[in-house]
Design a protein around this motif. Structure first.
Motif, short mmCIF file in Angstrom:
data_model
loop_
_atom_site.label_atom_id
_atom_site.label_comp_id
_atom_site.label_asym_id
_atom_site.label_seq_id
_atom_site.Cartn_x
_atom_site.Cartn_y
_atom_site.Cartn_z
N ARG A 250 3.54 -23.35 -17.85
CA ARG A 250 2.51 -23.80 -18.78
C ARG A 250 2.38 -25.32 -18.78
O ARG A 250 1.27 -25.86 -18.86
N HIS A 251 3.51 -26.00 -18.67
CA HIS A 251 3.47 -27.46 -18.61
C HIS A 251 2.75 -27.94 -17.34
O HIS A 251 1.98 -28.90 -17.37
N THR A 252 2.99 -27.25 -16.23
CA THR A 252 2.29 -27.60 -14.98
C THR A 252 0.79 -27.36 -15.12
O THR A 252 -0.04 -28.18 -14.68
N ARG B 89 7.07 -14.90 -11.53
CA ARG B 89 6.73 -14.19 -12.76
C ARG B 89 6.37 -12.75 -12.43
O ARG B 89 5.49 -12.49 -11.60
N LYS C 42 5.48 -13.02 -19.86
CA LYS C 42 4.81 -14.20 -20.38
C LYS C 42 4.99 -15.38 -19.41
O LYS C 42 5.96 -15.45 -18.67
N THR C 43 4.03 -16.27 -19.47
CA THR C 43 4.11 -17.47 -18.63
C THR C 43 5.25 -18.35 -19.12
O THR C 43 5.38 -18.60 -20.32
N SER C 44 6.07 -18.83 -18.19
CA SER C 44 7.20 -19.66 -18.58
C SER C 44 6.72 -21.01 -19.11
O SER C 44 5.59 -21.44 -18.85
N ARG C 45 7.58 -21.66 -19.86
CA ARG C 45 7.24 -22.96 -20.43
C ARG C 45 7.00 -23.99 -19.33
O ARG C 45 6.11 -24.84 -19.43
N ARG C 46 7.78 -23.91 -18.27
CA ARG C 46 7.63 -24.85 -17.17
C ARG C 46 6.29 -24.68 -16.46
O ARG C 46 5.61 -25.65 -16.11
N ASP D 129 -0.92 -27.48 -17.86
CA ASP D 129 -1.45 -28.53 -18.74
C ASP D 129 -1.68 -29.83 -17.98
O ASP D 129 -2.69 -30.52 -18.21
N ARG E 20 5.72 -21.37 -8.67
CA ARG E 20 6.37 -20.83 -9.86
C ARG E 20 5.75 -19.52 -10.31
O ARG E 20 6.41 -18.67 -10.93
#
Length: 441
Positions: free
Chosen positions: A265-267, A254, A259-263, A269, A250
């Protein structure tokens, strides 16, 4: 109990907070304001002449900034003063040679934290067996996990009380770390035996009496490379590998500056949660092992190791490239995972709590010297795991870590004990160490 048998101790206790989404947002805002205040203070400190870098001038600058920048007003005034004290202490540590100079705090790399310097503002109440309530300034009354008896209510007095706290956020959420002061009885001298400990990678803690402490996690994979995820189960390792591949895939979509995508950032986390789980398991093993050792032995002898130099890279320079760089990098990673310094720190305060003593001895040649005949013969450590004395009159053969642990204990018994020299060098750093007989201490 007389006052001579009492000693004042200070320790910390960390508990998990149960915050609502609104409370999390408020606490996050305070943490970002504290980080911004630190960065503003650092910029002001660098611009001001040296003769005007005083606490009074910095305090006036902070008060003015809180009036002009509305964003900083979400941070309680006492927490802002705590930022100033922490920043000034960071410079004192730098001047005295204990740490590097303070720098700006990045948004994503800095630890989010807020200080509550006054314990009387907390108003801690125990609700029932598992939960307590604490007051957080500008957030309100929140619940926290009650896992340890704290000096609150009728149990609190001038000598036994909570002096303050700090809010810290990690991958699991917000926690509160209480600063506790207690007046406790001075422990009787521990009557346990003396033991030497050699820290290692294959055997984490090798004891001179062969009571080795092993966490049962192999430090290396079948191909010989270091296993940096040894505290995870095979299923968790497979999940971590899948998440890291997803994050790498992913990240290719980018563009630079986006900015880092929400998906993504979830990975990230999810990866952090698995890493945090491995760290908690390693820390739990260290706590249980050091507590058991402190309760069993009266004197524990360890080496004085310079771990920072031990984990330096072997990469070298362009003109003089290093050798076996990959193998050295794997060894450095294994040493860092074992956290030898944290183990010694735990042993120090736990032994003091149980009436024991932690002693450090010089490290040179403890792994090369034969613990049976006392000689250093070339070729005795051809095998990393086994020590075979090449002295024709000896021939002693044993586990290399156990041999080193016996040498460590022998150095203590003949009086080669390291004493920290309080005198400082010309630039504020320690002048060095000296060796004195044990009887002179």
């Amino acid at each position: 109990m007389s006052q001579d048998t009492l000693v004042k101790r200070q320790f910390g206790h960390r508990a998990r907070l149960a915050l609502s989404p609104a409370e999390v947002s408020k606490t996050d805002g305070q943490a970002h304001a504290a980080r911004t205040l630190w960065n503003c203070l650092h910029a002001w400190w660098q611009m001001m002449p040296k003769d005007k870098r005083t606490l009074a001038a910095a305090d006036a600058a902070i008060r003015q900034a809180r009036k002009e920048i509305d964003f900083l007003a979400v941070l309680p005034a006492q927490a802002a003063q705590a930022v100033l004290k922490t920043y000034h202490q960071a410079w004192k540590n730098c001047w005295e040679g204990r740490a590097d100079a303070p720098n700006f705090k990045a948004r994503f790399r800095a630890v989010m934290s807020v200080d509550i310097p006054q314990g009387r503002d907390l108003n801690i109440v125990r609700v029932h067996r598992r939960w307590g309530m604490v007051n957080i300034p500008k957030v309100g009354r929140v619940r926290f996990r009650w896992t340890k008896d704290l000096p609150v209510g009728k149990r609190a007095d001038a000598e036994n009380r909570i002096t303050g706290a700090r809010l810290v956020k990690d991958v699991l959420g917000w926690h509160i770390a209480f600063r506790v002061q207690a007046l406790q009885g001075r422990p009787d001298p521990h009557q346990g035996a003396e033991v030497g400990i050699d820290v290692g990678v294959t055997v984490p803690l090798a004891l001179s009496n062969e009571d080795h402490q092993d966490h049962g996690r192999p430090p290396r994979l079948p191909d010989g490379t270091a296993d940096r995820d040894k505290w995870l189960t095979p299923k968790e390792k497979a999940k971590l590998l899948r998440l890291e591949r997803e994050a790498a895939h992913r990240k290719t979509f980018r563009k630079r500056g986006e900015k880092t995508s929400r998906r993504l950032r979830h990975t990230y986390d999810q990866i952090k949660q698995l890493r945090a789980k491995a760290t908690r398991r390693a820390l739990d093993w260290q706590h249980q092992t050091t507590t058991r050792l402190a309760r069993t032995y009266g004197v524990i002898v360890v080496e004085q190791l310079n771990i920072t130099n031990m984990v330096k890279s072997a990469r070298g320079t362009v003109e003089e490239p290093g050798k076996n760089v990959k193998a050295k990098a794997g060894l450095n990673r294994s040493i860092s995972q074992e956290a030898w310094g944290r183990t010694v720190t735990m042993l120090a305060y736990k032994l003091a709590r149980h009436g024991g003593e932690l002693v450090k001895v010089p490290a040179p040649n403890t792994s090369r010297r034969c613990s049976a005949c006392g000689t250093i013969t070339p070729g005795s450590r051809e095998d990393q795991a086994t020590f075979v004395c090449k002295n024709p009159g000896c021939g002693f053969e044993a586990n290399a870590d156990w041999n080193a642990a016996r040498n460590i204990l022998h150095l203590y018994r003949i009086g080669h004990v390291i004493v920290e020299v309080p005198a400082l060098g010309s630039r504020g750093r320690r002048a060095g160490n000296t060796v004195k007989p044990a009887a002179a201490m």
